[in-house]
Design a protein around this motif. Structure first.
Motif, PDB file in Angstrom:
ATOM      1  N   ILE A  54       1.023  -0.861  -0.429  1.00  0.00           N
ATOM      2  CA  ILE A  54       0.133   0.110  -0.266  1.00  0.00           C
ATOM      3  C   ILE A  54       0.988   0.767  -0.283  1.00  0.00           C
ATOM      4  CG2 ILE A  54      -2.164  -1.062   1.337  1.00  0.00           C
ATOM      5  CD1 ILE A  54      -0.832  -0.022   3.656  1.00  0.00           C
ATOM      6  N   ASP A  55       0.367   2.120  -0.304  1.00  0.00           N
ATOM      7  CA  ASP A  55       0.897   3.555  -0.260  1.00  0.00           C
ATOM      8  C   ASP A  55       1.575   4.137   1.003  1.00  0.00           C
ATOM      9  OD1 ASP A  55      -1.145   5.000   1.541  1.00  0.00           O
ATOM     10  OD2 ASP A  55      -1.766   5.396  -1.286  1.00  0.00           O
ATOM     11  N   VAL A  56       3.146   5.076   1.266  1.00  0.00           N
ATOM     12  CA  VAL A  56       2.882   5.892   2.658  1.00  0.00           C
ATOM     13  C   VAL A  56       2.184   6.217   3.498  1.00  0.00           C
ATOM     14  CG1 VAL A  56       4.628   6.486   4.131  1.00  0.00           C
ATOM     15  CG2 VAL A  56       4.954   5.551   2.385  1.00  0.00           C
ATOM     16  N   ASP A  57       1.033   6.533   2.803  1.00  0.00           N
ATOM     17  CA  ASP A  57      -0.303   7.307   3.708  1.00  0.00           C
ATOM     18  C   ASP A  57      -0.551   6.860   4.210  1.00  0.00           C
ATOM     19  OD1 ASP A  57       1.592  10.097   3.609  1.00  0.00           O
ATOM     20  OD2 ASP A  57      -0.154  10.371   1.625  1.00  0.00           O
ATOM     21  N   ALA A  58      -1.288   5.258   3.633  1.00  0.00           N
ATOM     22  CA  ALA A  58      -2.375   4.537   4.343  1.00  0.00           C
ATOM     23  C   ALA A  58      -1.299   3.646   5.267  1.00  0.00           C
ATOM     24  CB  ALA A  58      -2.803   3.581   3.225  1.00  0.00           C
ATOM     25  N   ALA A  59      -0.469   3.371   5.146  1.00  0.00           N
ATOM     26  CA  ALA A  59       0.580   2.672   6.823  1.00  0.00           C
ATOM     27  C   ALA A  59       0.278   3.264   7.662  1.00  0.00           C
ATOM     28  CB  ALA A  59       1.804   1.958   5.307  1.00  0.00           C
ATOM     29  N   ALA A  60       0.451   4.591   7.168  1.00  0.00           N
ATOM     30  CA  ALA A  60       0.922   5.643   8.572  1.00  0.00           C
ATOM     31  C   ALA A  60      -0.665   5.678   9.856  1.00  0.00           C
ATOM     32  CB  ALA A  60       1.475   6.829   8.022  1.00  0.00           C
ATOM     33  N   ALA A  61      -1.562   6.282   8.875  1.00  0.00           N
ATOM     34  CA  ALA A  61      -2.691   5.982   8.922  1.00  0.00           C
ATOM     35  C   ALA A  61      -3.301   4.356  10.312  1.00  0.00           C
ATOM     36  CB  ALA A  61      -3.998   5.852   7.681  1.00  0.00           C
ATOM     37  N   LEU A  62      -3.259   3.310   9.065  1.00  0.00           N
ATOM     38  CA  LEU A  62      -3.215   2.567  10.270  1.00  0.00           C
ATOM     39  C   LEU A  62      -2.266   1.928  11.140  1.00  0.00           C
ATOM     40  CD1 LEU A  62      -2.789  -0.546   7.057  1.00  0.00           C
ATOM     41  CD2 LEU A  62      -4.787   0.035   8.095  1.00  0.00           C
ATOM     42  N   VAL A  63      -0.997   2.564  11.256  1.00  0.00           N
ATOM     43  CA  VAL A  63      -0.185   2.303  12.383  1.00  0.00           C
ATOM     44  C   VAL A  63      -0.734   3.335  13.732  1.00  0.00           C
ATOM     45  CG1 VAL A  63       1.870   2.859  13.693  1.00  0.00           C
ATOM     46  CG2 VAL A  63       1.222   2.074  11.168  1.00  0.00           C
ATOM     47  N   GLU A  64      -1.048   4.536  12.950  1.00  0.00           N
ATOM     48  CA  GLU A  64      -2.824   5.461  13.560  1.00  0.00           C
ATOM     49  C   GLU A  64      -3.585   4.893  14.434  1.00  0.00           C
ATOM     50  OE1 GLU A  64      -4.077   9.922  14.039  1.00  0.00           O
ATOM     51  OE2 GLU A  64      -2.109   8.941  12.566  1.00  0.00           O
ATOM     52  N   GLN A  65      -4.219   3.930  13.372  1.00  0.00           N
ATOM     53  CA  GLN A  65      -5.985   3.114  13.926  1.00  0.00           C
ATOM     54  C   GLN A  65      -5.334   2.653  15.216  1.00  0.00           C
ATOM     55  OE1 GLN A  65      -7.836   1.904  10.813  1.00  0.00           O
ATOM     56  NE2 GLN A  65      -8.801   0.350  12.552  1.00  0.00           N
ATOM     57  N   ALA A  66      -4.117   2.063  15.028  1.00  0.00           N
ATOM     58  CA  ALA A  66      -3.813   0.973  15.907  1.00  0.00           C
ATOM     59  C   ALA A  66      -3.407   1.447  17.358  1.00  0.00           C
ATOM     60  CB  ALA A  66      -2.386  -0.228  15.855  1.00  0.00           C
ATOM     61  N   GLY A  67      -2.830   2.339  17.152  1.00  0.00           N
ATOM     62  CA  GLY A  67      -2.937   3.510  17.945  1.00  0.00           C
ATOM     63  C   GLY A  67      -3.659   4.172  18.947  1.00  0.00           C
ATOM     64  N   ARG A  68      -4.818   4.069  18.328  1.00  0.00           N
ATOM     65  CA  ARG A  68      -5.661   4.811  19.240  1.00  0.00           C
ATOM     66  C   ARG A  68      -6.942   3.711  19.460  1.00  0.00           C
ATOM     67  NH1 ARG A  68      -6.637   7.708  14.287  1.00  0.00           N
ATOM     68  NH2 ARG A  68      -7.634   5.953  13.263  1.00  0.00           N
ATOM     69  N   GLU A  69      -6.427   2.521  19.134  1.00  0.00           N
ATOM     70  CA  GLU A  69      -7.871   0.902  19.008  1.00  0.00           C
ATOM     71  C   GLU A  69      -6.441   0.271  20.957  1.00  0.00           C
ATOM     72  OE1 GLU A  69      -7.424  -2.339  16.713  1.00  0.00           O
ATOM     73  OE2 GLU A  69      -8.808  -0.807  15.492  1.00  0.00           O
ATOM     74  N   ILE A  70      -5.076   0.527  20.529  1.00  0.00           N
ATOM     75  CA  ILE A  70      -4.856   0.208  21.656  1.00  0.00           C
ATOM     76  C   ILE A  70      -5.195   1.261  22.928  1.00  0.00           C
ATOM     77  CG2 ILE A  70      -2.597   0.436  22.845  1.00  0.00           C
ATOM     78  CD1 ILE A  70      -1.093  -0.211  20.240  1.00  0.00           C
ATOM     79  N   ALA A  71      -5.004   2.803  22.671  1.00  0.00           N
ATOM     80  CA  ALA A  71      -5.864   4.354  24.052  1.00  0.00           C
ATOM     81  C   ALA A  71      -6.535   2.806  24.654  1.00  0.00           C
ATOM     82  CB  ALA A  71      -5.911   5.018  22.969  1.00  0.00           C
ATOM     83  N   GLU A  72      -8.260   2.353  23.407  1.00  0.00           N
ATOM     84  CA  GLU A  72      -8.946   2.021  23.809  1.00  0.00           C
ATOM     85  C   GLU A  72      -8.868   0.749  24.824  1.00  0.00           C
ATOM     86  OE1 GLU A  72     -11.519   1.247  20.530  1.00  0.00           O
ATOM     87  OE2 GLU A  72     -11.715   3.490  20.070  1.00  0.00           O
ATOM     88  N   GLN A  73      -7.793   0.167  25.173  1.00  0.00           N
ATOM     89  CA  GLN A  73      -7.776  -0.546  25.389  1.00  0.00           C
ATOM     90  C   GLN A  73      -6.691  -0.516  27.018  1.00  0.00           C
ATOM     91  OE1 GLN A  73      -9.221  -3.703  25.110  1.00  0.00           O
ATOM     92  NE2 GLN A  73     -10.037  -2.555  23.397  1.00  0.00           N
ATOM     93  N   VAL A  74      -6.076   1.163  26.901  1.00  0.00           N
ATOM     94  CA  VAL A  74      -4.908   1.206  27.911  1.00  0.00           C
ATOM     95  C   VAL A  74      -4.848   1.976  28.475  1.00  0.00           C
ATOM     96  CG1 VAL A  74      -3.715  -1.668  27.671  1.00  0.00           C
ATOM     97  CG2 VAL A  74      -3.071   0.556  26.679  1.00  0.00           C
ATOM     98  N   ALA A  75      -5.948   3.130  28.236  1.00  0.00           N
ATOM     99  CA  ALA A  75      -5.704   4.162  28.681  1.00  0.00           C
ATOM    100  C   ALA A  75      -5.293   4.929  29.486  1.00  0.00           C
ATOM    101  CB  ALA A  75      -7.049   5.243  28.237  1.00  0.00           C
ATOM    102  N   THR A  76      -4.380   5.477  30.161  1.00  0.00           N
ATOM    103  CA  THR A  76      -3.586   5.663  31.632  1.00  0.00           C
ATOM    104  C   THR A  76      -3.518   7.127  31.759  1.00  0.00           C
ATOM    105  OG1 THR A  76      -1.764   4.665  32.816  1.00  0.00           O
ATOM    106  CG2 THR A  76      -1.788   6.016  30.003  1.00  0.00           C
ATOM    107  N   ASP A  77      -2.816   8.046  32.684  1.00  0.00           N
ATOM    108  CA  ASP A  77      -3.210   8.663  32.824  1.00  0.00           C
ATOM    109  C   ASP A  77      -1.517   9.118  32.338  1.00  0.00           C
ATOM    110  OD1 ASP A  77      -5.362   9.545  33.671  1.00  0.00           O
ATOM    111  OD2 ASP A  77      -5.051   8.556  35.620  1.00  0.00           O
ATOM    112  N   VAL A  78      -0.965  10.377  32.394  1.00  0.00           N
ATOM    113  CA  VAL A  78       0.248  10.911  31.611  1.00  0.00           C
ATOM    114  C   VAL A  78       0.899  12.000  32.540  1.00  0.00           C
ATOM    115  CG1 VAL A  78       1.623  11.326  29.433  1.00  0.00           C
ATOM    116  CG2 VAL A  78      -0.212   9.151  29.719  1.00  0.00           C
TER     117      VAL A  78
END
Length: 265
Positions: A118-142
């Motif tokens: 896929i193109d680079v923008d699409a790959a970056a969007a997938l990584v960012e989506q993973a980050g959001r999904e992870i945050a939903e599971q392990v949202a924390t105080d920073v």
């Protein structure tokens, strides 16, 4: 050079990736074996216009994605324990692939795109989506330890965009320790040179004497962390930073932190 010779150095890492993607060692290895069998049956399917490692992972993921059994296999080991496995199960397949390629396998985002075809923008969007999904599971105080107000606000925005909360912004060693006493964070983002001449590195070391949590250093002086002393810079971002790099590091630190738990409101 033969295909076997080209891919041999990469097979141990492909097994690691397969295990993380599939959720079990046996399941992961079965897909690696199937990939090798596919290459033996059709050597012409191995791309020669890209590096061997990228080609190997691309073929593996095409095979993995073509088999509906992969999702069932990854959930079959219901007795598995640990935050990493639970977090992996919670990610949708395509973002999970991109995230693991980027964080576990260390592919540059351009290479993630090449593996996924896929193109680079699409790959970056997938990584960012993973980050959001992870945050939903392990949202924390920073806790943010940063003496430059504009940089601190930028980091705070990135943290909040991922779904986390900021307990406070400390400009000095003393403020950082005091904020931790007020509210225990689940993650620290720290510069090492602070407003009053104090050290963010020393502040983090003092914090880690009382609590155990992941730390990400964001600094213009990365060489000061290459001493071998605790805290080791497992996560290190050099200023000036790219927002995507900070987001990826936050998600990676929490994803692989086995102490992480869903924050209770």
């Amino acid at each position: 050079m033969t295909i076997a010779a080209e891919i041999a150095p990469h097979l141990p890492y492909l097994r690691r990736f397969a295990r993380a993607l599939n959720g079990t060692q046996a399941g992961g290895d079965s897909y690696v074996v199937a990939t090798l069998e596919a290459l033996v049956a059709d050597p012409a399917s191995f791309p020669r216009d890209i590096p061997a490692r990228i080609a190997l992972y691309r073929i593996f993921l095409k095979l993995w994605s073509s088999m509906p059994v992969n999702m069932a296999a990854s959930h079959a080991g219901a007795t598995r324990a640990g935050a990493v496995e639970r977090n992996l199960d919670a990610l949708t397949p395509r973002p999970r692939q991109a995230f693991l390629l980027r964080t576990v396998e260390g592919f540059a985002i351009q290479d993630v795109a090449a593996v996924l075809d896929i193109d680079v923008d699409a790959a970056a969007a997938l990584v960012e989506q993973a980050g959001r999904e992870i945050a939903e599971q392990v949202a924390t105080d920073v806790l943010i330890i940063e003496d430059e107000p504009i940089i601190a606000l930028d980091i705070e925005t990135l943290v909040q965009e991922l779904g986390h909360s900021v307990t406070g912004i400390a400009r000095t060693h003393k403020e950082a320790v005091a904020l931790v006493k007020q509210k225990r964070p689940g993650l620290v983002l720290a510069d090492i040179q602070l407003a009053d001449g104090s050290s963010g590195l020393e502040a983090v070391a003092e914090i880690l004497e009382t609590i155990d949590l992941p730390v990400i250093f964001i600094t213009a002086y990365p060489e000061r962390l290459l001493t071998g002393d605790r805290p080791e810079p497992a996560f290190l971002i050099t200023k000036p930073f790219q927002p995507e790099a900070v987001k990826a590091a936050i998600s990676q630190a929490l994803f692989f932190d086995r102490r992480s738990e869903r924050k209770v409101a």
